[in-house]
Design an enzyme around this catalytic site. Structure first.
Site, PDB file in Angstrom:
ATOM      1  N   HIS A  73     -10.614  -4.557  69.991  1.00 18.90           N
ATOM      2  CA  HIS A  73      -9.819  -4.650  69.013  1.00 18.90           C
ATOM      3  C   HIS A  73      -8.222  -4.023  69.328  1.00 18.90           C
ATOM      4  O   HIS A  73      -7.392  -3.301  68.526  1.00 18.90           O
ATOM      5  CB  HIS A  73     -10.330  -4.556  67.435  1.00 18.90           C
ATOM      6  CG  HIS A  73     -10.468  -2.430  67.248  1.00 18.90           C
ATOM      7  ND1 HIS A  73     -11.621  -2.281  67.046  1.00 18.90           N
ATOM      8  CD2 HIS A  73     -10.007  -2.178  66.957  1.00 18.90           C
ATOM      9  CE1 HIS A  73     -11.560  -1.527  67.615  1.00 18.90           C
ATOM     10  NE2 HIS A  73     -10.889  -0.783  67.280  1.00 18.90           N
ATOM     11  N   ASP A 119     -17.197  -5.945  71.139  1.00 22.19           N
ATOM     12  CA  ASP A 119     -15.530  -5.221  71.088  1.00 22.19           C
ATOM     13  C   ASP A 119     -15.633  -4.164  72.401  1.00 22.19           C
ATOM     14  O   ASP A 119     -15.569  -3.043  71.874  1.00 22.19           O
ATOM     15  CB  ASP A 119     -15.786  -4.294  69.329  1.00 22.19           C
ATOM     16  CG  ASP A 119     -14.613  -3.885  69.279  1.00 22.19           C
ATOM     17  OD1 ASP A 119     -13.100  -4.619  70.123  1.00 22.19           O
ATOM     18  OD2 ASP A 119     -14.537  -2.514  68.669  1.00 22.19           O
ATOM     19  N   GLN A 205      -9.571   7.017  62.365  1.00 21.02           N
ATOM     20  CA  GLN A 205      -8.280   6.183  62.400  1.00 21.02           C
ATOM     21  C   GLN A 205      -8.096   7.076  63.765  1.00 21.02           C
ATOM     22  O   GLN A 205      -8.174   8.272  63.529  1.00 21.02           O
ATOM     23  CB  GLN A 205      -7.274   6.548  61.625  1.00 21.02           C
ATOM     24  CG  GLN A 205      -7.290   6.068  60.195  1.00 21.02           C
ATOM     25  CD  GLN A 205      -7.570   7.130  59.738  1.00 21.02           C
ATOM     26  OE1 GLN A 205      -8.533   8.534  59.699  1.00 21.02           O
ATOM     27  NE2 GLN A 205      -7.582   6.760  58.209  1.00 21.02           N
ATOM     28  N   GLY A 206      -7.579   6.631  65.191  1.00 21.04           N
ATOM     29  CA  GLY A 206      -7.534   7.183  66.797  1.00 21.04           C
ATOM     30  C   GLY A 206      -8.323   6.820  67.497  1.00 21.04           C
ATOM     31  O   GLY A 206      -7.694   6.960  68.745  1.00 21.04           O
ATOM     32  N   ASP A 207      -9.482   6.778  66.997  1.00 21.23           N
ATOM     33  CA  ASP A 207     -10.523   7.645  67.980  1.00 21.23           C
ATOM     34  C   ASP A 207     -11.197   5.779  68.294  1.00 21.23           C
ATOM     35  O   ASP A 207     -12.107   5.276  69.914  1.00 21.23           O
ATOM     36  CB  ASP A 207     -11.418   7.832  67.135  1.00 21.23           C
ATOM     37  CG  ASP A 207     -11.603   8.792  66.666  1.00 21.23           C
ATOM     38  OD1 ASP A 207     -11.112  10.202  67.671  1.00 21.23           O
ATOM     39  OD2 ASP A 207     -11.923   9.648  65.682  1.00 21.23           O
ATOM     40  N   SER A 208     -10.763   4.908  68.011  1.00 11.59           N
ATOM     41  CA  SER A 208     -10.644   3.166  68.570  1.00 11.59           C
ATOM     42  C   SER A 208     -11.099   3.101  70.026  1.00 11.59           C
ATOM     43  O   SER A 208      -9.927   3.355  70.519  1.00 11.59           O
ATOM     44  CB  SER A 208     -10.259   2.357  67.941  1.00 11.59           C
ATOM     45  OG  SER A 208     -10.098   1.585  66.371  1.00 11.59           O
TER      46      SER A 208
END
Length: 381
Positions: A73, A119, A205-208
């Protein structure tokens, strides 16, 4: 640490390298799915040497010295892509010691969707990072339980700013039944959950795309998850959901082999040093690598991966010292070599030395005026 700033409802699909929004339909559970490390502490330089920051706002890990494993993603599709910058080798993203590479190609798992899971994606870099530390993947469910470590530069609070310094935190395994009570559409065959029932610690947020890891039987890091999604950050009864690496590792390995480029991950047992060691000016420092569980002597082609950060590498004499005191010279000093850092992999014939015991990567600074530190040492048996 979860997905990068991921507001699914009404999110526009952006080109890979510009944002980490999901490109599929909103999750069946509804709500805002976001991933960063909430409730974490700052990681030490060299503690997680395989970590990578991607310019679209995601994390990743070095799979080979030219391939980065991240989340599907985080990218928009498969094909040539030169828009992503990968940053490697530092916990401080503003450090002058950082190593950067541009992407050249992106492979996005074609079977990925929010309804099917899976993913993961691979980013091929324009050139290998010499001596890069790589993170092995779990190939069975043997490590899919216990306490995990999550790492990332994502927000430290839900909706907060992403971080300059790498953060880490520990989260416990959450069984599938419990996780599905929070996320009815959670895919138990290819996803794994972790978090505390009371919340407080999570990716955000931002660790994906970043790795969820734990130690294997030999004490080495192994990747068990890829930061995928979650509702909010660190909310009670909403654990983080991660792509389950043990279920996906075969497909990842197959595609990585087809992409080619770089050195494939080592097939032997890997032992690593822990933490950083300062090298004093005109002084000597050693990083210890404890080896156990290996029968007989070390191999005739012992791989020694070195990551030393120094402002004048010509100052350094570097040796590998075996448990019995035998020293193998890896690098001599050179007054004319003014470049920074020693990031390289050497091969030594250590077949006359017993494998088990404490090995030392020894760095001696023989000229005044510059300093540095040993970030990591890794031996592959």
């Amino acid at each position: 640490m979860r997905r990068a700033a991921l507001v699914v409802a009404g999110a526009a699909t952006l080109a890979a390298g510009t944002a980490a929004h999901a490109s599929a339909a909103p999750p069946a559970d509804g709500g805002t799915y976001t991933p960063q490390v909430v409730g974490g502490t700052q990681a030490a330089q060299g503690e997680f040497p395989w970590m990578v920051r991607l310019s679209m706002g995601c994390g990743g890990a070095m799979y080979t010295d030219q391939l980065v494993l991240t989340a599907a993603h985080c990218v928009n599709g498969t094909g040539n892509n030169t828009s992503i910058t990968a940053t490697y080798g530092v916990v401080d993203l503003q450090s002058s010691s950082k190593v950067t590479r541009q992407s050249t190609y992106v492979y996005r798992n074609p079977g990925y969707s929010t309804s099917a899971g899976g993913d993961w994606a691979l980013i091929k870099l324009a050139s290998p990072i010499s001596g890069a530390a790589t993170l092995p993947l779990a190939t069975s469910t043997a490590y899919d339980s216990g306490t995990f470590t999550v790492i990332g530069w994502g927000a430290a609070t839900e909706g907060g700013a992403q971080q300059r310094y790498l953060l880490k935190a520990q989260v416990p395994f959450v069984d599938d039944t419990t996780c599905k009570s929070s996320y009815p559409s959670m895919k138990t065959a290819v996803e794994i959950c972790a978090g505390y029932p009371q919340g407080g610690t999570d990716t955000c947020q931002g660790d994906s795309g970043g790795p969820m890891v734990r130690r294997d039987g030999a004490g080495n890091w192994i990747q068990v998850g890829i930061v995928s999604y979650g509702q909010g950050c660190a909310r009670p009864n909403y654990p983080g959901v991660y792509a389950q690496v043990s279920a996906l590792s075969s497909a990842i390995a197959t595609q990585a082999a087809q992409l080619g480029g770089g050195t494939t991950p080592p097939t032997g047992t890997v032992f690593s040093s822990s933490g950083t060691v300062t090298i004093p000016d005109l002084g000597t420092a050693s990083a210890n690598v404890v080896v156990s569980g290996i029968s007989g002597n070390a191999p005739s082609a012992l791989s020694v991966s070195v990551d030393i950060r120094h402002t004048y590498r010509g100052d350094l004499v570097v040796d590998l010292v075996a448990p019995n005191g035998t020293a193998f010279r890896l690098k001599n000093s050179s007054s004319s070599d003014s470049a920074d850092n020693v990031i390289a992999t050497y091969t030594v014939n250590a077949s006359a030395v017993a494998a088990n015991g404490t090995w030392k990567l020894r760095a001696q600074d023989v000229y005044s005026g510059d300093t540095g530190y040993i970030a990591s040492a890794k031996l592959t048996f």
